[in-house]
Design an enzyme around this catalytic site. Structure first.
Site, PDB file in Angstrom:
ATOM      1  N   GLU A   1       0.159  -6.055  -5.640  1.00 35.86           N
ATOM      2  CA  GLU A   1      -0.349  -5.325  -4.492  1.00 35.86           C
ATOM      3  C   GLU A   1      -0.105  -3.838  -4.700  1.00 35.86           C
ATOM      4  OE1 GLU A   1      -2.118  -6.732  -1.732  1.00 35.86           O
ATOM      5  OE2 GLU A   1      -2.514  -4.647  -2.230  1.00 35.86           O
TER       6      GLU A   1
ATOM      7  N   LYS B   1       2.249  -3.151 -12.433  1.00 32.61           N
ATOM      8  CA  LYS B   1       2.709  -2.873 -11.066  1.00 32.61           C
ATOM      9  C   LYS B   1       3.985  -2.018 -11.097  1.00 32.61           C
ATOM     10  CE  LYS B   1       3.797  -3.430  -6.740  1.00 32.61           C
ATOM     11  NZ  LYS B   1       3.117  -2.973  -5.581  1.00 32.61           N
TER      12      LYS B   1
ATOM     13  N   CYS C   1       9.507  -0.143  -2.400  1.00 26.81           N
ATOM     14  CA  CYS C   1       9.010  -0.386  -3.765  1.00 26.81           C
ATOM     15  C   CYS C   1       9.554   0.535  -4.851  1.00 26.81           C
ATOM     16  CB  CYS C   1       7.494  -0.287  -3.769  1.00 26.81           C
ATOM     17  SG  CYS C   1       6.733  -1.699  -2.998  1.00 26.81           S
TER      18      CYS C   1
HETATM   19  C1  UDX Z   1       4.126   2.669  -2.819  1.00 24.61           C
HETATM   20  C2  UDX Z   1       2.875   2.800  -3.699  1.00 24.61           C
HETATM   21  O1  UDX Z   1       2.172   4.008  -3.354  1.00 24.61           O
HETATM   22  C3  UDX Z   1       1.973   1.581  -3.517  1.00 24.61           C
HETATM   23  O2  UDX Z   1       0.864   1.656  -4.416  1.00 24.61           O
HETATM   24  C4  UDX Z   1       2.783   0.320  -3.809  1.00 24.61           C
HETATM   25  O3  UDX Z   1       2.010  -0.842  -3.619  1.00 24.61           O
HETATM   26  C5  UDX Z   1       4.028   0.265  -2.927  1.00 24.61           C
HETATM   27  O4  UDX Z   1       4.800   1.454  -3.102  1.00 24.61           O
HETATM   28  P1  UDX Z   1       4.683   3.048  -0.253  1.00 24.61           P
HETATM   29  O5  UDX Z   1       6.094   2.786  -0.643  1.00 24.61           O
HETATM   30  O6  UDX Z   1       4.128   2.358   0.932  1.00 24.61           O
HETATM   31  O7  UDX Z   1       3.700   2.696  -1.462  1.00 24.61           O
HETATM   32  O8  UDX Z   1       4.529   4.598   0.040  1.00 24.61           O
HETATM   33  P2  UDX Z   1       4.064   5.909  -0.736  1.00 24.61           P
HETATM   34  O9  UDX Z   1       2.996   6.550   0.038  1.00 24.61           O
HETATM   35  O10 UDX Z   1       3.810   5.666  -2.158  1.00 24.61           O
HETATM   36  O11 UDX Z   1       5.350   6.822  -0.573  1.00 24.61           O
HETATM   37  C6  UDX Z   1       6.607   6.471  -1.120  1.00 24.61           C
HETATM   38  C7  UDX Z   1       7.628   7.531  -0.799  1.00 24.61           C
HETATM   39  O12 UDX Z   1       7.387   8.719  -1.543  1.00 24.61           O
HETATM   40  C8  UDX Z   1       7.666   7.940   0.679  1.00 24.61           C
HETATM   41  O13 UDX Z   1       9.001   8.088   1.098  1.00 24.61           O
HETATM   42  C9  UDX Z   1       6.936   9.255   0.680  1.00 24.61           C
HETATM   43  O14 UDX Z   1       7.323  10.085   1.752  1.00 24.61           O
HETATM   44  C10 UDX Z   1       7.375   9.830  -0.651  1.00 24.61           C
HETATM   45  N1  UDX Z   1       6.431  10.832  -1.192  1.00 24.61           N
HETATM   46  C11 UDX Z   1       5.158  10.477  -1.522  1.00 24.61           C
HETATM   47  C12 UDX Z   1       6.866  12.123  -1.374  1.00 24.61           C
HETATM   48  O15 UDX Z   1       8.011  12.462  -1.079  1.00 24.61           O
HETATM   49  N2  UDX Z   1       5.983  13.038  -1.889  1.00 24.61           N
HETATM   50  C13 UDX Z   1       4.701  12.719  -2.238  1.00 24.61           C
HETATM   51  O16 UDX Z   1       3.965  13.593  -2.709  1.00 24.61           O
HETATM   52  C14 UDX Z   1       4.278  11.390  -2.034  1.00 24.61           C
END
Ligand code: UDX
Ligand code: ADP
Length: 465
Positions: A163, A222, A278
């Site tokens: 996913e 993944k 994740c």
């Molecule tokens: C992530 C992956 O994006 C997704 O493809 C996978 O299936 C699951 O893990 P998610 O954990 O839901 O998704 O959130 P994501 O939007 O990737 O953000 C992860 C973390 O990184 C958050 O705490 C976010 O605030 C942080 N982040 C993200 C940053 O600090 N800076 C950024 O530029 C992007």
């Protein structure tokens, strides 16, 4: 390829719930049954008030409202659902191990194994079993071995279908997925199973976006995708520390490098640190796998992404303490946001937990406001760390429902999540409410520095001097 009439998904969590809702919406002729051992969670999925669904995702309640009771069902009747389904998705949780070999790094596969044993026991007809949870490479092999050796002689095809949805945009990510990855055996029956799963996604996605690989490539992709994304955040966060010491502004640096089409602009927002279920888990897993093959340099390389993330959270907390005249003991600090990012009520590995923990060690009083996270979740996040007793956590921490109650007589505000509503607040009124000098530590870079300075705040923005 075979047409499917009934799907079952084991695990009604962040992955299983939204994924199955989107499949049900796009495949009205397929009956989708989502099962879980957690009765409370299932009751919430079935609640007539759609605002009480156990998972908040923009657009989700509309889809559940449209499909529930028609071709989408939630229940705790796990065995019955397994027996009836032709395709079974496994979407149970795979947390990092907290005991024994691989503690703190390897994924805990006990829930997966229990699932596999249950499928083996119950299944009386051939099944396609799809691993949807994030799993270390080679888990499909373990699932297959359990199914083949303990089953009732029926045939199981195991597919890996990781996913890639991100929380807060899960529905959109599923509806308009960049790619769908399907890993399976390179045998005739394996190919048939891959085509069958592909057929489900082809109901709403163009075929070119559905990639078929062998099982191991799919499982590894993944972990690697998440490691690459997390690495970008850690890289820009490393640069943010440098920007704070110089006259550089991390947003300008991000923009400048992101314009290089080879680098690209996404995942270059400097923050107080990445969280979520994740990134850390998958990198730790990658590190563990590399170590287990004796690839020390590979393991150390990826581990550095986590070390940098921990440093960023610690650096943010240390900066609050040193700016508040080296003591926060008895001082009231207001936290805006607790979720690991906006538009979700998920708090797993949220930076807020670790920053709060560091401040509580210094006896700060923290008042927390988050538009979607419950008081119960916040307390249990801190209790889970085990640094303090539950009584102590409740003594030092208050959770409020009104954002203006959180800042009353506060010494400082720490912005931990980038919720849109924080930008729209009346910051002048907030300033009036606080003790002076009033500090704001913006861990998400959501406010305008000039405006905050002009109101009179002592404003600190991560990545800017
Ligand atoms: C992530 C992956 O994006 C997704 O493809 C996978 O299936 C699951 O893990 P998610 O954990 O839901 O998704 O959130 P994501 O939007 O990737 O953000 C992860 C973390 O990184 C958050 O705490 C976010 O605030 C942080 N982040 C993200 C940053 O600090 N800076 C950024 O530029 C992007
Ligand atoms: P994820 O983010 O991976 O979806 P969650 O923790 O949100 O993880 O959801 C996983 C769900 O799987 C939980 O609701 C849990 O109760 C459920 N679960 C775990 N083991 C089993 C099992 N053997 N049978 C059915 N459901 C299970």
């Amino acid at each position: 390829m075979r047409k499917i009439n009934k799907i079952c998904c084991i695990g009604a969590g962040y992955v299983g719930g939204p994924t199955m809702a989107v499949i049900a919406k796009n495949c009205p002729e397929i009956q989708v049954e989502v099962v879980d051992i957690n009765q409370k969670r299932i009751d919430l999925w079935n609640h007539e008030n759609l605002d009480l669904l156990p998972i908040y995702e923009p657009g989700l309640k509309e889809i559940v409202g449209e499909t529930r009771g028609k071709n989408l069902f939630f229940s705790t009747e796990v065995d019955k659902a397994i027996e009836e389904a032709e395709m079974i998705f496994i979407s149970v949780n795979t947390p990092t191990k907290t005991y024994g070999k691989g503690k703190g790094q390897a994924a805990d596969l006990k829930y997966i194994e229990l699932c596999a044993r249950n499928i083996a026991k119950v299944a009386k007809t051939d099944k396609i079993v799809v691993e949807k949870s994030t799993l270390p490479v080679r888990t499909a092999g373990a699932i297959k071995s359990i199914l083949d050796n303990t089953g009732n002689g029926v045939n199981f095809e195991i597919l890996s279908n990781p996913e890639f949805l991100a929380e807060g945009t899960a529905v959109d990510d599923l509806m308009n997925a960049d790619r769908i990855l399907i890993g399976g055996d390179e045998t005739e029956s394996g190919q048939k199973a891959k085509d069958t799963l592909s057929w489900i996604y082809e109901h709403w996605l163009p075929k070119e976006r559905i990639l078929q690989t062998n099982v191991w490539s799919s499982e590894l992709s993944k972990l690697v995708a998440n490691a690459f994304l997390a690495q970008r955040v850690s890289s820009i966060n490393a640069v943010s520390a440098l920007c704070e010491k110089t006259d550089a502004n991390v947003a300008e640096v991000s923009k400048a490098i992101g314009h290089d089409s080879r680098i690209g602009s996404k995942f270059l927002n400097s923050s107080v640190g990445f969280g979520g279920s994740c990134f850390q888990k998958d990198i730790l897993n990658l590190v563990y796998i590399a170590k287990s093959y004796g690839l020390t340099e590979v393991a150390d390389y990826w581990e550095q992404v986590i070390i940098m993330n921990d440093y960023q959270k610690r650096r943010f907390a240390d900066n609050i303490i040193s700016t508040l005249y080296n003591t926060v003991s008895g001082k009231k600090i207001c936290f805006y946001g607790w979720a690991f990012k906006k538009d979700t009520n998920d708090t797993r590995e949220s930076a807020a937990i670790y920053v709060a923990d560091a401040l509580l060690d210094e006896q700060a009083q923290i008042v927390i406001y988050d538009p979607k996270v419950s008081e119960e979740t916040i307390y249990s996040d801190l209790d889970y760390l085990g640094t303090r007793s539950p009584e102590e956590n409740r003594k030092l921490i208050k959770v409020v429902k009104d954002p203006m109650d959180a800042n009353k007589d506060a010494h400082a505000i720490a912005i931990m999540t980038e919720w849109d509503e924080f930008r729209a607040y009346d910051w002048k009124a907030i300033f009036e409410n606080m003790l002076k000098p009033a500090f704001v530590f913006d861990g998400r870079r959501i406010l305008d520095k000039d405006k905050m300075d002009s109101i009179g705040f002592k404003y600190y923005k991560i990545g800017q001097s």
